[in-house]
Design an enzyme around this catalytic site. Sequence first.
Site, short mmCIF file in Angstrom:
data_model
loop_
_atom_site.label_atom_id
_atom_site.label_comp_id
_atom_site.label_asym_id
_atom_site.label_seq_id
_atom_site.Cartn_x
_atom_site.Cartn_y
_atom_site.Cartn_z
N LYS A 95 0.84 -1.21 0.00
CA LYS A 95 0.00 0.00 0.00
C LYS A 95 0.87 1.25 0.00
O LYS A 95 1.16 1.82 1.05
CB LYS A 95 -0.90 0.00 1.24
CG LYS A 95 -2.12 -0.89 1.07
CD LYS A 95 -3.03 -0.86 2.27
CE LYS A 95 -3.98 0.30 2.28
NZ LYS A 95 -5.09 0.19 1.34
N1 PMP Z 1 -7.08 -3.70 -3.03
C1 PMP Z 1 -6.73 -2.42 -2.87
C2 PMP Z 1 -6.12 -1.69 -4.01
C3 PMP Z 1 -6.97 -1.77 -1.65
O1 PMP Z 1 -6.63 -0.48 -1.48
C4 PMP Z 1 -7.58 -2.47 -0.60
C5 PMP Z 1 -7.88 -1.78 0.70
N2 PMP Z 1 -6.78 -1.82 1.56
C6 PMP Z 1 -7.91 -3.82 -0.80
C7 PMP Z 1 -7.65 -4.41 -2.03
C8 PMP Z 1 -8.44 -4.64 0.33
O2 PMP Z 1 -7.38 -4.87 1.23
P1 PMP Z 1 -7.63 -5.11 2.77
O3 PMP Z 1 -8.56 -6.23 2.85
O4 PMP Z 1 -6.30 -5.46 3.34
O5 PMP Z 1 -8.18 -3.85 3.31
#
Ligand code: PMP
Length: 305
Positions: free
Chosen positions: A155
């Site tokens: 991220k």
């Molecule tokens: N894909 C992207 C691009 C995201 O930003 C997120 C949100 N964090 C997710 C998937 C889902 O990830 P998570 O379940 O870890 O929040």
Amino acid sequence: MTHPKFVSVDGEIVPYETATVHFLSPAAKYGSSVFEGIRGYWNEDKSEYFVFRLREHVCRLRESMKVMRFSEDYDENYLCRVVLDTIRANNIKADSHIRLSALLCGEGLYDVGGPVSLMCAALPGPSKTLEEKTLSVGVTSWRRIHDSAIPPRIKCGANYQNSRLGLMDVKAGGYDKVLFLTPAGNVAEGAGECIFIVRGGCLVTPSVTSGILESITRETILEIARQDLGLPIAEREMDRTEIYVAEEAFFAGTMAEICPVTSLDGIAVGSGAVGNVTSDLWSRLESLCRGTVDSRAEWRTPVYG
Ligand code: PMP
């Protein structure tokens, strides 16, 4: 948006207004930041606030910092404490969304690894019902970023310029949310969500080498589906047209929780209504997040108890 009274900056609780970043910092100039979006749930009966999968989120933040070559490395326990201190400082007793960011400050160019500043805030984030969250989704002509250019696995703030372009593209066409394909044309993920479909009773989602974030919700759902529902699972390449003919489709993520995708490109998915597997998964996920069941206590960090 209402904002909290206090936030955390480099481990200190400070007034919201004082948490600023200079416009000449690499974080502001180039998007040189990494972050986590975490959720906390208020359990009225237990008078307790639970942070969901906190340790997994701080581990991913450290991975993001490593991949982006940040010079700092924070201890896992320290990162967990920063999140808990931020919640306690604001006495939060409602569902919320917590942002934990590591930003490159100073005045460097693209190639600096520091100084790094760690900031945390907890913002209001009420949980909604599935019916309130159904989505019409459109595939964008923008392709998902690729690991060979800027890694979607982690991220990084700059990754979300890709999300932004795709989302604005499909919103201009009247859709609620966007779905990205990989440069090779397979399904990747949404702007801030991963995708699942149900086909022939099997729960299918793109693999972690399909240009996606290594989503914590994705891993959580796979575990619930496999162990609690006994569903067959496939993590594999997915074609766009498989979604058109799927029984059910949904987006998943920390912020999104589970959002039924009731149409793609204007074509109804399944019956065009919320599917049984989707609603079963959400009711199980919600009770685990909120702590209304006792199982998997290791996924919940109590804040006040
Ligand atoms: N894909 C992207 C691009 C995201 O930003 C997120 C949100 N964090 C997710 C998937 C889902 O990830 P998570 O379940 O870890 O929040």
